[in-house]
Design an enzyme around this catalytic site. Structure first.
Site, PDB file in Angstrom:
ATOM      1  N   SER A 175       0.816  -1.206   0.000  1.00  0.00           N
ATOM      2  CA  SER A 175       0.000   0.000   0.000  1.00  0.00           C
ATOM      3  C   SER A 175       0.854   1.264   0.000  1.00  0.00           C
ATOM      4  CB  SER A 175      -0.958  -0.054   1.190  1.00  0.00           C
ATOM      5  OG  SER A 175      -2.012   0.834   1.039  1.00  0.00           O
ATOM      6  N   ASP A 270     -10.111  -3.532  -5.259  1.00  0.00           N
ATOM      7  CA  ASP A 270      -9.280  -2.524  -4.607  1.00  0.00           C
ATOM      8  C   ASP A 270      -9.246  -1.288  -5.494  1.00  0.00           C
ATOM      9  OD1 ASP A 270      -7.268  -0.986  -3.435  1.00  0.00           O
ATOM     10  OD2 ASP A 270      -5.828  -2.624  -3.293  1.00  0.00           O
ATOM     11  N   HIS A 300      -8.123  -4.788  -0.645  1.00  0.00           N
ATOM     12  CA  HIS A 300      -6.963  -4.079  -0.132  1.00  0.00           C
ATOM     13  C   HIS A 300      -6.616  -4.593   1.265  1.00  0.00           C
ATOM     14  CE1 HIS A 300      -4.187  -0.671  -0.351  1.00  0.00           C
ATOM     15  NE2 HIS A 300      -4.392  -0.536   0.957  1.00  0.00           N
TER      16      HIS A 300
END
Length: 341
Positions: A175, A270, A300
């Site tokens: 991320s 996501d 995610h």
């Protein structure tokens, strides 16, 4: 990013039909427990309360059978930034992997991805150096990036004492950490080193424009939504004139040539999916070898949920196998890419 905030606590909406059954069960169990409060977007005081609570809740996931490694050592970079070093069970020297945690650049610590680092160390056969980089908004761009680049230089300089192989250093992250890893690869290339052997980008946040189709499809989550992501960008890069800086938003980079090979892991459900895949395509067009791993029905931050999502463990094994292949000089793209969803 991470699992401190759920953009949508329900499984209703356009993503429902694509979600893996285990993800649906996880979201139902989490419903309402960590939703991203809308008042955070307009109220600085509410934002501070949310951030303090999120940081307090960042702990290691309880895993029934945690991965054992040969050694875990807490150290500090010359700047004082903390790092945690994981040495794999396998004997002998190996590559070093600098890991940058997720958390929207504003939360996260060495505990949050402890289990992920353990599994990668053993399965990829690497020494993992996890970086406790400085967090925004107290330390905005480029402070966190500075810390990750310092960790790369430190790992390169101390490879032998860490049990690693000189001149075999990789970087990666999840991320926001994937953003830092991609930006560090660009910065190391442009600065003439340290030389990186590989970049591992796991659902990375790469594009501050937030305008892809997947952003529209998953604007309300699940797990991560567009309003939450926009808030993260504002915390990390408060000067919006810097949002087009390739070191803040790597998708703005006009030259992706001469970057290290990349492994890119992308969950289907996501908002960051399309920017990661577009970046992969641009790397390939620039002559960079890319192994793209797609995970249908996943969301995610799914790599944090080893106790509930079977795909999390499988994905770490596949990512680690690809890392091992690249670092050994093999072709990681041979049969490793999932079918498109």
């Amino acid at each position: 990013m991470g699992n401190v905030a759920v953009g949508a606590s329900s499984t209703d909406g356009p993503a429902l039909g694509a979600l893996h059954p285990e993800v649906i069960a996880l979201l139902d169990a989490m419903a309402g427990s960590s939703a991203f409060p809308s008042e955070v977007l307009a109220d600085e005081t509410a934002g501070r309360r949310y951030l303090d609570a999120a940081r307090e809740g960042m702990t290691r996931e309880a895993v029934e059978h945690g991965e054992q490694v040969a050694e875990v050592q807490d150290l500090h970079l010359p700047s004082g930034v903390a790092v945690r070093v994981y040495r794999p069970l396998a004997a002998g020297r190996c590559a070093t992997f600098v890991y940058c945690h997720g958390g929207g650049w504003v939360v996260g610590n060495l505990e949050m991805h402890d289990e992920l680092c353990r599994r990668v160390a053993n399965r990829a056969g690497v020494v993992v150096v996890s970086v406790d980089y400085r967090l925004a908004p107290e330390h905005p761009f480029p402070r966190g990036l500075d810390d990750c680049v310092e960790a790369v230089a430190w790992a390169s300089d101390h490879a032998l004492s860490l049990g690693g192989i000189p001149n075999s250093v990789a970087i990666g992250g999840t991320s926001a950490g994937g953003n830092l890893a991609a930006a560090a690869a660009i910065r190391c290339r442009d600065a003439g080193g340290p030389c990186l052997s590989l970049q591992v980008l796991m659902y990375p946040a790469l594009d501050s424009r937030m305008s892809t189709r997947s952003y529209q499809e998953f604007a309300d989550g699940p797990v991560l939504g567009a309003p939450q992501m926009r808030w993260y960008w504002h915390q990390y890069v408060p000067d919006q004139r810097q949002w087009s800086n390739p070191l803040a938003s790597p998708s703005y980079a006009t030259d992706l040539s001469a970057l290290p090979p990349a492994i890119v892991a992308v969950p289907q459900c996501d908002p960051l999916r399309d920017e990661a895949e577009e970046y992969s395509s641009r790397l390939v067009a620039a002559g960079v070898d890319v192994c793209l791993l797609r995970y249908p029905g996943q969301v995610h931050s799914f790599l944090r949920h080893f106790s509930t999502l079977s795909d999390a463990d499988r994905a770490v094994t596949e990512i680690s196998d690809s890392m091992r292949a690249v670092l050994a000089g093999a072709d990681p793209t041979n049969g490793s890419e999932h079918e498109s969803w």
